[in-house]
Design an enzyme around this catalytic site. Sequence first.
Site, mmCIF file in Angstrom:
data_model
loop_
_atom_site.group_PDB
_atom_site.id
_atom_site.type_symbol
_atom_site.label_atom_id
_atom_site.label_comp_id
_atom_site.label_asym_id
_atom_site.label_seq_id
_atom_site.Cartn_x
_atom_site.Cartn_y
_atom_site.Cartn_z
ATOM 1 N N ASP A 66 46.270 55.677 4.114
ATOM 2 C CA ASP A 66 45.439 56.880 4.198
ATOM 3 C C ASP A 66 44.627 56.774 5.488
ATOM 4 O O ASP A 66 43.552 56.186 5.527
ATOM 5 C CB ASP A 66 44.526 56.963 2.979
ATOM 6 C CG ASP A 66 43.677 58.234 2.958
ATOM 7 O OD1 ASP A 66 43.529 58.871 4.013
ATOM 8 O OD2 ASP A 66 43.153 58.568 1.878
ATOM 9 N N GLU A 158 33.996 51.112 -0.414
ATOM 10 C CA GLU A 158 34.786 52.331 -0.614
ATOM 11 C C GLU A 158 34.860 52.515 -2.117
ATOM 12 O O GLU A 158 35.806 52.106 -2.773
ATOM 13 C CB GLU A 158 36.166 52.174 0.040
ATOM 14 C CG GLU A 158 36.885 53.499 0.232
ATOM 15 C CD GLU A 158 37.769 53.860 -0.934
ATOM 16 O OE1 GLU A 158 37.212 54.292 -1.974
ATOM 17 O OE2 GLU A 158 38.990 53.725 -0.823
ATOM 18 N N GLU A 167 35.787 56.618 -12.291
ATOM 19 C CA GLU A 167 35.887 55.181 -12.070
ATOM 20 C C GLU A 167 35.380 54.747 -10.703
ATOM 21 O O GLU A 167 35.849 53.759 -10.142
ATOM 22 C CB GLU A 167 37.329 54.691 -12.269
ATOM 23 C CG GLU A 167 37.727 54.651 -13.721
ATOM 24 C CD GLU A 167 39.078 53.993 -13.944
ATOM 25 O OE1 GLU A 167 39.784 53.727 -12.958
ATOM 26 O OE2 GLU A 167 39.417 53.764 -15.105
ATOM 27 N N HIS A 341 44.466 60.285 0.064
ATOM 28 C CA HIS A 341 45.069 59.834 -1.191
ATOM 29 C C HIS A 341 44.260 60.296 -2.399
ATOM 30 O O HIS A 341 44.763 60.276 -3.528
ATOM 31 C CB HIS A 341 45.215 58.311 -1.192
ATOM 32 C CG HIS A 341 43.938 57.575 -1.432
ATOM 33 N ND1 HIS A 341 42.996 57.367 -0.447
ATOM 34 C CD2 HIS A 341 43.437 57.001 -2.543
ATOM 35 C CE1 HIS A 341 41.982 56.697 -0.942
ATOM 36 N NE2 HIS A 341 42.217 56.454 -2.211
#
Length: 397
Positions: A66, A158, A167, A341
């Site tokens: 990505d 990230e 999540e 993504h």
Amino acid sequence: MFAGGADGNGHLPRPRRPRRVGGMGSPPDQAGSAPPHPAPPPCTDYDMAYFKAYSHLGVHEEMLKDHVRTNTYRNAIMHHRDLISGKVVLDVGCGTGVLSIFCAFAGATRVYAVDASDIALQAVEIVRENELSDKVIVLHGRIEDVEIEEKVDVIISEWMGYMLLYESMLGSVIFARDKWLKPGGLILPSHASLYLAPITNSRRYQDSIYFWRDVYGIKMSSMMPLAKQCAFMEPSVETISGENVLTWPAVVAQVDCYTIQAPDLETVTAAFKFTSMLQAPLHGFSFWFDVEFNGPVRQKVKKQANQPLDVDMQNSSPSNKKKKQDMSIVLSTAPEDAPTHWQQTLLYLFEPIQLKKDQIMEGSVTISQSQQHARFLNICLKYFTGEQWYVKESVMR
């Protein structure tokens, strides 16, 4: 973003990330009622399955490929080189260690790269291969369980999941911030915003639902109710374009990583009011997000203290978005921007609603952590349009 199996396109799904987010950012308790070091939450079976999923190489290959994601992080690190060079950095959820290595390239004295999944074992080898073992220290374990014997100047992570909240590792970032970040330290990314907009997507209905009307000359319309349940019961992660979006988006939640507190992650509630810009069928609603990479000084000027959790959403304007992008580095997952993504997260309706131009859709959205497990999300949309109330409820597991 989940453990096991490939999606309908044959791609390995990415396990999504730990804990959630909202229109939040109240300052830490100054009265000293909170313990100096937060107690680590228990590690559940869901957590263990989550960490195991992140051990799969395909997950990290997808993230590294990505280019929007990875290049934006690298650009942000280099942009803040003056705050990283000669400093101690903590990478929460380091994966293969790419962000830790970027920080080492930016001149960090020492980087603690922490990951609970077994990919940390590969990160050790990658660090050694790049001759950075004297700077990057890989710790295999939960951020809540590892021992770091010094405060850090920078936290990078990230942490974002699908639709920002699913999540996401923000709870772990908060834990690390409260335990190890020095006053005035840098957090990357610093801010995040979640958006919502109504969408039209006739092709999706054609491919998944109307397909059953005639299958090789055989009538199978009796399959359509089951097809709707299978296709639209849960949120769908897929890529749409700006042409699918019927109105300007509304802001569901805004997060300040410098001040957000763990209880703020439990529930997000916001009101919205949309006006359709064209006549088209309403097929559902789409979530997407962006994150900003601001320094701590700029953050203090920009952010207002005591921002309430429940945000009354105002329709975004293109001028406001432009201003945001001009003042900081932004990673966007919007339909009109380059795909990532994360894609977009869509809540489809079982039955489309025919909208007229300028028709109003007004209601509220509530996103809450599941009682079953905090990594799951309950989503409830209530809205009024065409003289009728509608409710769409879904669970993102």
